[in-house]
Design a protein around this motif. Structure first.
Motif, PDB file in Angstrom:
ATOM      1  N   LEU A 235       5.302 -83.027  73.790  1.00  7.78           N
ATOM      2  CA  LEU A 235       4.314 -81.960  73.970  1.00  7.78           C
ATOM      3  C   LEU A 235       4.973 -80.588  73.874  1.00  7.78           C
ATOM      4  CD1 LEU A 235       1.466 -80.918  74.673  1.00  7.78           C
ATOM      5  CD2 LEU A 235       2.114 -81.135  77.079  1.00  7.78           C
ATOM      6  N   LYS A 236       6.028 -80.371  74.654  1.00  4.87           N
ATOM      7  CA  LYS A 236       6.681 -79.057  74.654  1.00  4.87           C
ATOM      8  C   LYS A 236       7.309 -78.741  73.306  1.00  4.87           C
ATOM      9  CE  LYS A 236       7.623 -79.081  79.599  1.00  4.87           C
ATOM     10  NZ  LYS A 236       8.696 -79.121  80.615  1.00  4.87           N
ATOM     11  N   ASP A 237       7.865 -79.755  72.652  1.00  4.62           N
ATOM     12  CA  ASP A 237       8.502 -79.513  71.367  1.00  4.62           C
ATOM     13  C   ASP A 237       7.464 -79.194  70.290  1.00  4.62           C
ATOM     14  OD1 ASP A 237      11.125 -79.783  72.308  1.00  4.62           O
ATOM     15  OD2 ASP A 237      11.028 -81.959  72.160  1.00  4.62           O
ATOM     16  N   HIS A 238       6.312 -79.828  70.329  1.00  3.37           N
ATOM     17  CA  HIS A 238       5.240 -79.479  69.392  1.00  3.37           C
ATOM     18  C   HIS A 238       4.758 -78.056  69.657  1.00  3.37           C
ATOM     19  CE1 HIS A 238       3.965 -83.679  67.822  1.00  3.37           C
ATOM     20  NE2 HIS A 238       5.264 -83.582  67.942  1.00  3.37           N
ATOM     21  N   GLN A 239       4.664 -77.683  70.922  1.00  2.61           N
ATOM     22  CA  GLN A 239       4.258 -76.320  71.257  1.00  2.61           C
ATOM     23  C   GLN A 239       5.276 -75.308  70.743  1.00  2.61           C
ATOM     24  OE1 GLN A 239       3.819 -76.698  75.512  1.00  2.61           O
ATOM     25  NE2 GLN A 239       1.647 -77.226  75.365  1.00  2.61           N
ATOM     26  N   THR A 240       6.557 -75.599  70.886  1.00  2.00           N
ATOM     27  CA  THR A 240       7.566 -74.657  70.441  1.00  2.00           C
ATOM     28  C   THR A 240       7.597 -74.545  68.920  1.00  2.00           C
ATOM     29  OG1 THR A 240       9.779 -73.834  70.959  1.00  2.00           O
ATOM     30  CG2 THR A 240       9.656 -76.124  70.287  1.00  2.00           C
ATOM     31  N   ALA A 241       7.265 -75.632  68.222  1.00  2.00           N
ATOM     32  CA  ALA A 241       7.142 -75.541  66.761  1.00  2.00           C
ATOM     33  C   ALA A 241       6.031 -74.558  66.413  1.00  2.00           C
ATOM     34  CB  ALA A 241       6.861 -76.913  66.151  1.00  2.00           C
ATOM     35  N   GLY A 242       4.919 -74.618  67.150  1.00  2.00           N
ATOM     36  CA  GLY A 242       3.827 -73.671  66.929  1.00  2.00           C
ATOM     37  C   GLY A 242       4.259 -72.237  67.190  1.00  2.00           C
ATOM     38  N   ALA A 243       5.079 -72.039  68.216  1.00  2.00           N
ATOM     39  CA  ALA A 243       5.573 -70.691  68.517  1.00  2.00           C
ATOM     40  C   ALA A 243       6.470 -70.188  67.385  1.00  2.00           C
ATOM     41  CB  ALA A 243       6.335 -70.693  69.847  1.00  2.00           C
ATOM     42  N   ALA A 244       7.313 -71.058  66.846  1.00  2.00           N
ATOM     43  CA  ALA A 244       8.187 -70.664  65.734  1.00  2.00           C
ATOM     44  C   ALA A 244       7.351 -70.311  64.503  1.00  2.00           C
ATOM     45  CB  ALA A 244       9.175 -71.788  65.411  1.00  2.00           C
ATOM     46  N   ILE A 245       6.318 -71.100  64.252  1.00  2.00           N
ATOM     47  CA  ILE A 245       5.439 -70.856  63.106  1.00  2.00           C
ATOM     48  C   ILE A 245       4.737 -69.509  63.265  1.00  2.00           C
ATOM     49  CG2 ILE A 245       3.319 -71.649  61.975  1.00  2.00           C
ATOM     50  CD1 ILE A 245       4.359 -74.563  62.716  1.00  2.00           C
ATOM     51  N   GLN A 246       4.203 -69.252  64.449  1.00  2.00           N
ATOM     52  CA  GLN A 246       3.517 -67.982  64.684  1.00  2.00           C
ATOM     53  C   GLN A 246       4.492 -66.810  64.543  1.00  2.00           C
ATOM     54  OE1 GLN A 246       0.606 -67.054  64.618  1.00  2.00           O
ATOM     55  NE2 GLN A 246       0.075 -65.497  66.111  1.00  2.00           N
ATOM     56  N   ASN A 247       5.715 -66.949  65.064  1.00  2.00           N
ATOM     57  CA  ASN A 247       6.707 -65.884  64.893  1.00  2.00           C
ATOM     58  C   ASN A 247       6.935 -65.596  63.413  1.00  2.00           C
ATOM     59  OD1 ASN A 247       7.150 -65.585  67.643  1.00  2.00           O
ATOM     60  ND2 ASN A 247       9.335 -66.042  67.541  1.00  2.00           N
ATOM     61  N   MET A 248       7.037 -66.652  62.609  1.00  2.00           N
ATOM     62  CA  MET A 248       7.299 -66.458  61.179  1.00  2.00           C
ATOM     63  C   MET A 248       6.119 -65.794  60.486  1.00  2.00           C
ATOM     64  SD  MET A 248       9.641 -69.685  59.982  1.00  2.00           S
ATOM     65  CE  MET A 248       8.795 -71.017  60.809  1.00  2.00           C
ATOM     66  N   LEU A 249       4.899 -66.172  60.850  1.00  2.00           N
ATOM     67  CA  LEU A 249       3.715 -65.540  60.252  1.00  2.00           C
ATOM     68  C   LEU A 249       3.620 -64.067  60.643  1.00  2.00           C
ATOM     69  CD1 LEU A 249       1.125 -68.408  60.707  1.00  2.00           C
ATOM     70  CD2 LEU A 249       2.104 -67.609  58.543  1.00  2.00           C
ATOM     71  N   LEU A 250       3.947 -63.755  61.885  1.00  2.00           N
ATOM     72  CA  LEU A 250       3.936 -62.359  62.327  1.00  2.00           C
ATOM     73  C   LEU A 250       5.034 -61.559  61.624  1.00  2.00           C
ATOM     74  CD1 LEU A 250       3.226 -62.848  66.126  1.00  2.00           C
ATOM     75  CD2 LEU A 250       1.712 -61.737  64.461  1.00  2.00           C
ATOM     76  N   ALA A 251       6.192 -62.165  61.445  1.00  2.00           N
ATOM     77  CA  ALA A 251       7.282 -61.471  60.743  1.00  2.00           C
ATOM     78  C   ALA A 251       6.886 -61.209  59.294  1.00  2.00           C
ATOM     79  CB  ALA A 251       8.561 -62.303  60.813  1.00  2.00           C
ATOM     80  N   ALA A 252       6.278 -62.188  58.642  1.00  2.00           N
ATOM     81  CA  ALA A 252       5.831 -61.992  57.259  1.00  2.00           C
ATOM     82  C   ALA A 252       4.863 -60.820  57.195  1.00  2.00           C
ATOM     83  CB  ALA A 252       5.175 -63.265  56.724  1.00  2.00           C
ATOM     84  N   HIS A 253       3.907 -60.797  58.112  1.00  2.00           N
ATOM     85  CA  HIS A 253       2.925 -59.709  58.157  1.00  2.00           C
ATOM     86  C   HIS A 253       3.622 -58.361  58.365  1.00  2.00           C
ATOM     87  CE1 HIS A 253      -0.855 -57.658  58.944  1.00  2.00           C
ATOM     88  NE2 HIS A 253      -0.348 -57.213  60.073  1.00  2.00           N
ATOM     89  N   ALA A 254       4.579 -58.329  59.289  1.00  2.00           N
ATOM     90  CA  ALA A 254       5.293 -57.083  59.584  1.00  2.00           C
ATOM     91  C   ALA A 254       6.079 -56.583  58.371  1.00  2.00           C
ATOM     92  CB  ALA A 254       6.234 -57.285  60.778  1.00  2.00           C
ATOM     93  N   LEU A 255       6.467 -57.501  57.489  1.00  2.00           N
ATOM     94  CA  LEU A 255       7.220 -57.135  56.282  1.00  2.00           C
ATOM     95  C   LEU A 255       6.310 -56.825  55.092  1.00  2.00           C
ATOM     96  CD1 LEU A 255      10.044 -59.819  56.515  1.00  2.00           C
ATOM     97  CD2 LEU A 255      10.257 -57.353  56.971  1.00  2.00           C
TER      98      LEU A 255
END
Length: 175
Positions: free
Chosen positions: A95-115
């Motif tokens: 459960l926690k590892d799936h959640q952290t994968a989602g957090a990593a994905i969201q970070n990457m999408l936000l970084a793409a947007h910021a760039l």
């Protein structure tokens, strides 16, 4: 309503899923920044179980992924793809590892947007996880496939709507 001077809040409220991209290439530097943002997501016990595979246009593995999803047209137009996995040996709580994968994905999408880039989180492809791992030449006992991100220079305006916060609250927002 969400016009913020704060860059983090501006990125959160301004990011949209982008599914059409121009032919302009994504730079290696931009992709590295996006992956670094994923690397800095929070994880339980700081186990950092995520693993990323970056694919550029023309990579035969990227082409092979098109047969794994009904959204092949999005993959074909992307300037880069990032496949996100969990390293099964690094995992300690599904459960926690799936959640952290989602957090990593969201970070990457936000970084793409910021760039100034666009991206979309492709989830339907996880229904074909065994095929994905096979075409990528990865061991399904070593890696759990979480998602595929398609990234590039936007060729569309994103749009979205959200339910009112009151509909999402359990109880009221009061002091």
């Amino acid at each position: 309503m969400h016009d913020h001077d704060n860059p983090v809040l501006a990125a959160i409220f301004g990011r949209r899923s982008i599914r059409r991209f121009t032919a302009e290439p994504v730079s290696t530097e931009a992709l590295r920044t996006i992956l670094e943002a994923g690397r800095w997501a929070p994880s339980g016990l700081n186990n950092q179980p995520w693993r990323f595979l970056a694919l550029w246009p023309g990579d035969p593995r990227a082409k092979a992924l098109e047969d794994c999803t009904k959204y092949a047209h999005i993959l074909r137009g992307a300037g880069a793809l990032v496949a996100v996995f969990l390293d099964r040996e690094a995992m300690y709580s599904e459960l926690k590892d799936h959640q952290t994968a989602g957090a990593a994905i969201q970070n990457m999408l936000l970084a793409a947007h910021a760039l100034g880039l666009g991206g979309v989180w492709l989830g339907e492809i996880v229904n074909q996880a065994p095929q994905v791992l096979q075409v990528l030449g990865l061991d399904s006992e070593a890696y759990a496939f979480m998602a595929l991100l398609a990234l590039g220079h936007p060729d569309q305006k994103g749009s979205s709507s959200r339910k009112p916060l009151e509909e999402l609250m359990i109880g009221e927002l009061t002091e």
